[in-house]
Write an enzyme that holds these catalytic residues in place. Structure first.
Site, PDB file in Angstrom:
ATOM      1  N   TYR A 172       0.820  -1.203   0.173  1.00 10.35           N
ATOM      2  CA  TYR A 172       0.044   0.084   0.000  1.00 10.35           C
ATOM      3  C   TYR A 172       0.990   1.441   0.223  1.00 10.35           C
ATOM      4  O   TYR A 172       0.348   2.294  -0.804  1.00 10.35           O
ATOM      5  CB  TYR A 172      -0.677   0.060   1.326  1.00 10.35           C
ATOM      6  CG  TYR A 172      -1.965  -0.886   1.080  1.00 10.35           C
ATOM      7  CD1 TYR A 172      -3.000  -0.709   0.540  1.00 10.35           C
ATOM      8  CD2 TYR A 172      -1.704  -2.173   1.801  1.00 10.35           C
ATOM      9  CE1 TYR A 172      -4.119  -1.980   0.462  1.00 10.35           C
ATOM     10  CE2 TYR A 172      -2.586  -3.184   1.813  1.00 10.35           C
ATOM     11  CZ  TYR A 172      -3.869  -2.885   1.056  1.00 10.35           C
ATOM     12  OH  TYR A 172      -4.732  -3.972   1.005  1.00 10.35           O
ATOM     13  N   ASN A 174     -13.351   0.106  -4.535  1.00  8.19           N
ATOM     14  CA  ASN A 174     -13.332  -0.066  -5.849  1.00  8.19           C
ATOM     15  C   ASN A 174     -14.221  -1.530  -6.359  1.00  8.19           C
ATOM     16  O   ASN A 174     -14.249  -2.486  -5.704  1.00  8.19           O
ATOM     17  CB  ASN A 174     -11.985  -0.380  -6.151  1.00  8.19           C
ATOM     18  CG  ASN A 174     -11.932  -1.186  -7.519  1.00  8.19           C
ATOM     19  OD1 ASN A 174     -12.310  -0.628  -8.547  1.00  8.19           O
ATOM     20  ND2 ASN A 174     -11.391  -2.325  -7.186  1.00  8.19           N
ATOM     21  N   CYS A 179      -6.778  -5.330  -7.074  1.00  5.04           N
ATOM     22  CA  CYS A 179      -6.337  -5.090  -6.008  1.00  5.04           C
ATOM     23  C   CYS A 179      -6.084  -6.093  -5.237  1.00  5.04           C
ATOM     24  O   CYS A 179      -5.204  -5.747  -4.222  1.00  5.04           O
ATOM     25  CB  CYS A 179      -7.768  -4.581  -5.367  1.00  5.04           C
ATOM     26  SG  CYS A 179      -9.257  -5.117  -5.754  1.00  5.04           S
ATOM     27  N   HIS A 180      -6.170  -7.421  -5.759  1.00  3.97           N
ATOM     28  CA  HIS A 180      -5.468  -8.570  -4.710  1.00  3.97           C
ATOM     29  C   HIS A 180      -3.876  -8.454  -4.948  1.00  3.97           C
ATOM     30  O   HIS A 180      -3.133  -8.962  -4.134  1.00  3.97           O
ATOM     31  CB  HIS A 180      -6.038  -9.696  -5.435  1.00  3.97           C
ATOM     32  CG  HIS A 180      -5.790 -10.002  -6.692  1.00  3.97           C
ATOM     33  ND1 HIS A 180      -6.602  -9.507  -7.808  1.00  3.97           N
ATOM     34  CD2 HIS A 180      -4.821 -10.529  -7.497  1.00  3.97           C
ATOM     35  CE1 HIS A 180      -5.999  -9.925  -9.043  1.00  3.97           C
ATOM     36  NE2 HIS A 180      -4.877 -10.501  -8.643  1.00  3.97           N
ATOM     37  N   GLU A 211      -0.759 -16.681  -9.944  1.00  2.32           N
ATOM     38  CA  GLU A 211      -0.094 -16.020 -10.927  1.00  2.32           C
ATOM     39  C   GLU A 211       1.488 -16.001 -10.543  1.00  2.32           C
ATOM     40  O   GLU A 211       2.278 -15.335 -11.273  1.00  2.32           O
ATOM     41  CB  GLU A 211      -0.528 -14.279 -10.343  1.00  2.32           C
ATOM     42  CG  GLU A 211      -2.027 -13.767 -10.840  1.00  2.32           C
ATOM     43  CD  GLU A 211      -2.294 -12.485 -10.672  1.00  2.32           C
ATOM     44  OE1 GLU A 211      -1.194 -11.718 -10.172  1.00  2.32           O
ATOM     45  OE2 GLU A 211      -3.260 -11.961 -10.951  1.00  2.32           O
TER      46      GLU A 211
END
Length: 91
Positions: A23, A46, A53-54, A80
């Site tokens: 962040y 959002n 956002c993850h 990912e």
DNA sequence: CGTATGACGTGCA
DNA sequence: GTGCACGCCATAC
């Protein structure tokens, strides 16, 4: 739209797949290194699917919260290519 | 303009 | 490594 918020959304949207940002890092690129808290709030509100956002995590290595998908956050990151153990990012 | 709020961060026990 | 208190800052009211 507020400049800062707009910047944050833009930065998060640009996070490459398989990568993560704290962040604080996002806040810094958005123009305010101390507004990390704001980044989180923006993420929570959002709803854009193009907003990964993850991929935004704590600066201490913890994955953090994720309202909409909850535990899915760590799973998504693992998918990912990010190595995660016990909700903790292994760099 | 002052108060309340929150997907955070850092320091200390 | 874990838990708690305080600090920071943009937004909402």
């Amino acid at each position: 739209m507020a400049h800062f918020t707009d910047q944050v959304l833009d930065v998060v949207r640009k996070i490459p797949r398989g990568k993560t940002m704290s962040y604080t890092q996002v806040a810094r690129l958005a123009g305010n290194a101390k507004a990390s808290r704001k980044v989180g709030e923006i993420m929570s509100k959002n709803t854009d699917r193009s907003m990964p956002c993850h991929r935004v995590i704590y600066s201490n290595g913890r994955v953090g919260e994720y309202n909409r998908l909850q535990g899915e956050k760590a799973d998504l990151l693992r998918r990912e290519g990010v190595i995660i153990q016990n909700n903790h990012i292994i760099t």
